[in-house]
Design a protein around this motif. Structure first.
Motif, PDB file in Angstrom:
ATOM      1  N   ALA A  20     -25.784 -11.003  18.939  1.00  0.00           N
ATOM      2  CA  ALA A  20     -26.752 -10.586  19.955  1.00  0.00           C
ATOM      3  C   ALA A  20     -26.524 -11.349  21.254  1.00  0.00           C
ATOM      4  CB  ALA A  20     -28.174 -10.816  19.454  1.00  0.00           C
ATOM      5  N   SER A  21     -26.935 -10.744  22.351  1.00  0.00           N
ATOM      6  CA  SER A  21     -26.838 -11.421  23.639  1.00  0.00           C
ATOM      7  C   SER A  21     -27.919 -12.495  23.738  1.00  0.00           C
ATOM      8  CB  SER A  21     -27.009 -10.415  24.776  1.00  0.00           C
ATOM      9  OG  SER A  21     -28.328  -9.892  24.782  1.00  0.00           O
ATOM     10  N   LEU A  26     -34.634 -13.682  20.548  1.00  0.00           N
ATOM     11  CA  LEU A  26     -35.931 -13.536  19.893  1.00  0.00           C
ATOM     12  C   LEU A  26     -35.966 -12.282  19.033  1.00  0.00           C
ATOM     13  CD1 LEU A  26     -38.903 -14.383  19.526  1.00  0.00           C
ATOM     14  CD2 LEU A  26     -39.423 -13.060  21.576  1.00  0.00           C
ATOM     15  N   TYR A  27     -35.484 -11.186  19.575  1.00  0.00           N
ATOM     16  CA  TYR A  27     -35.482  -9.923  18.843  1.00  0.00           C
ATOM     17  C   TYR A  27     -34.530  -9.994  17.648  1.00  0.00           C
ATOM     18  CZ  TYR A  27     -37.904  -8.402  23.012  1.00  0.00           C
ATOM     19  OH  TYR A  27     -38.805  -8.290  24.033  1.00  0.00           O
ATOM     20  N   GLY A  28     -33.448 -10.757  17.807  1.00  0.00           N
ATOM     21  CA  GLY A  28     -32.527 -10.945  16.697  1.00  0.00           C
ATOM     22  C   GLY A  28     -33.186 -11.633  15.523  1.00  0.00           C
ATOM     23  N   ALA A  69     -34.495  -3.885  24.189  1.00  0.00           N
ATOM     24  CA  ALA A  69     -34.410  -5.060  23.317  1.00  0.00           C
ATOM     25  C   ALA A  69     -35.117  -4.809  21.985  1.00  0.00           C
ATOM     26  CB  ALA A  69     -34.996  -6.279  24.014  1.00  0.00           C
ATOM     27  N   MET A  70     -36.277  -4.154  22.038  1.00  0.00           N
ATOM     28  CA  MET A  70     -37.035  -3.888  20.819  1.00  0.00           C
ATOM     29  C   MET A  70     -36.305  -2.917  19.905  1.00  0.00           C
ATOM     30  SD  MET A  70     -39.732  -4.859  19.319  1.00  0.00           S
ATOM     31  CE  MET A  70     -40.450  -4.380  17.756  1.00  0.00           C
ATOM     32  N   ARG A  71     -35.403  -2.125  20.459  1.00  0.00           N
ATOM     33  CA  ARG A  71     -34.650  -1.175  19.634  1.00  0.00           C
ATOM     34  C   ARG A  71     -33.796  -1.883  18.586  1.00  0.00           C
ATOM     35  NH1 ARG A  71     -32.787   2.632  24.754  1.00  0.00           N
ATOM     36  NH2 ARG A  71     -34.929   3.186  25.355  1.00  0.00           N
ATOM     37  N   LEU A  72     -33.424  -3.125  18.854  1.00  0.00           N
ATOM     38  CA  LEU A  72     -32.655  -3.872  17.865  1.00  0.00           C
ATOM     39  C   LEU A  72     -33.482  -4.097  16.605  1.00  0.00           C
ATOM     40  CD1 LEU A  72     -30.071  -5.404  17.137  1.00  0.00           C
ATOM     41  CD2 LEU A  72     -31.048  -7.434  18.234  1.00  0.00           C
TER      42      LEU A  72
END
Length: 315
Positions: A20-21, A26-28, A69-72
């Motif tokens: 992840a970038s 956080l999303y990761g 971002a939330m799509r992850l």
């Protein structure tokens, strides 16, 4: 010895962090949490999550919800459940089409929350009408309503074949169990919307509630981050002292991650890891329930992301 669920999460977190970038860290972490139930290796799950995320970006473009971002996190939930972006889009389109035909209320985030829950819980387009029937049955007055939570709950009930009457009955039983255990009134509704999806140990709920409150005493970050509602959710399975120990050890394990998550994020991750440990004899099975309610956590993640954006940019 590290608990199997915590060890699985640590490996998934490392795998997502590697791919992840910086802006997705956080999303990761929440994506890693969503993948605990997946049967593939962390590397395979990350690969599939990113592939699904790419397909979601193509289908949703820049402005449609969920945000990029939330799509992850959404994609990770789909990957862990062996579902695809195509499954998600098919159900999302069916929900929005049927909503217009029925004249039903607008769905949260363009129907994405409900679609994710329905798909991850094993549902399909044949259950769309039942979803709206259940949603009508469980909808609270506007002043006490969290639409995304209701969308997710109705979708999960529909996917598991419950009728509107079943959904109402299970919610009422959950509310009664929480009130009987002495849970403060304003936390009952939110907790009931989660615990009604699984078994409730009413006989041990009150004792577990006391044990969990004792465990977080003197740990203000954990107490604040999990909140009374979260403690009530954990208490619903009983086994108070054991669950309290799991919560504390999960929190310590999450706080040991690098880069260290904020206090609120650490507490929420610890709560969900504890759920995964207490929900079933299979160590990762309870996280399947988590995937169905991930959409309801979008607001929590968004708040945490906003509060840490400046730190992430400077690091």
């Amino acid at each position: 010895m590290v608990n199997a669920v915590i060890e699985r999460f640590q490996r998934l977190d490392a795998a997502f962090s590697e791919r992840a970038s910086k802006g997705e860290r956080l999303y990761g972490r929440f994506s890693a949490l969503a993948c605990i139930s997946g049967e593939e290796s962390p590397e395979q799950l990350v690969d599939r999550s990113l592939h699904i995320r790419d397909r979601m970006n193509e289908g949703l473009g820049t402005w449609r919800s969920p945000g990029r971002a939330m799509r992850l996190v959404f994609s990770a939930a789909l990957a862990a459940s062996d579902r695809t972006a195509g499954n998600f889009f098919t159900v999302r389109n069916a929900l929005n089409t049927r909503r217009q035909e029925r004249g039903s209320r607008t769905l949260s985030h363009g129907g994405s929350c409900a679609a994710l829950a329905l798909v991850v819980a094993g549902g399909d387009t044949s259950q769309v009408d039942n979803f709206f029937d259940i949603l009508d049955e469980i909808t609270l007055p506007w002043w006490n309503r969290v639409p995304a939570r209701e969308d997710v709950l109705a979708a999960t009930f529909a996917a598991t074949g419950e009728t509107p009457e079943d959904a109402r009955r299970k919610l009422d039983q959950s509310r009664l169990a929480l009130r009987s255990a002495g849970i403060p009134g304003h936390h009952v509704e939110r907790a009931a919307q989660e615990i009604c999806l699984g078994p409730i140990n009413g006989g041990e709920l009150a004792a577990a509630w006391t044990s969990l409150n004792t465990a977080v005493r003197g740990r203000p970050v954990l107490r604040s981050g999990v909140g009374k509602t979260g403690l009530a959710v954990l208490a619903s399975r009983g086994r108070g002292r054991e669950t309290a120990d799991m919560l504390v050890s999960s929190f310590e394990a999450v706080r040991a991650l690098r880069p260290r998550p904020s206090g609120q994020v650490s507490a929420r991750l610890a709560m969900r890891l504890t759920q995964a440990q207490t929900g079933s004899t299979e160590p990762h099975a309870a996280a399947r329930d988590l995937a169905a309610i991930l959409a309801a956590q979008a607001a929590i993640i968004a708040v945490a992301a906003g509060s840490t954006a400046a730190i992430a940019a400077a690091s």
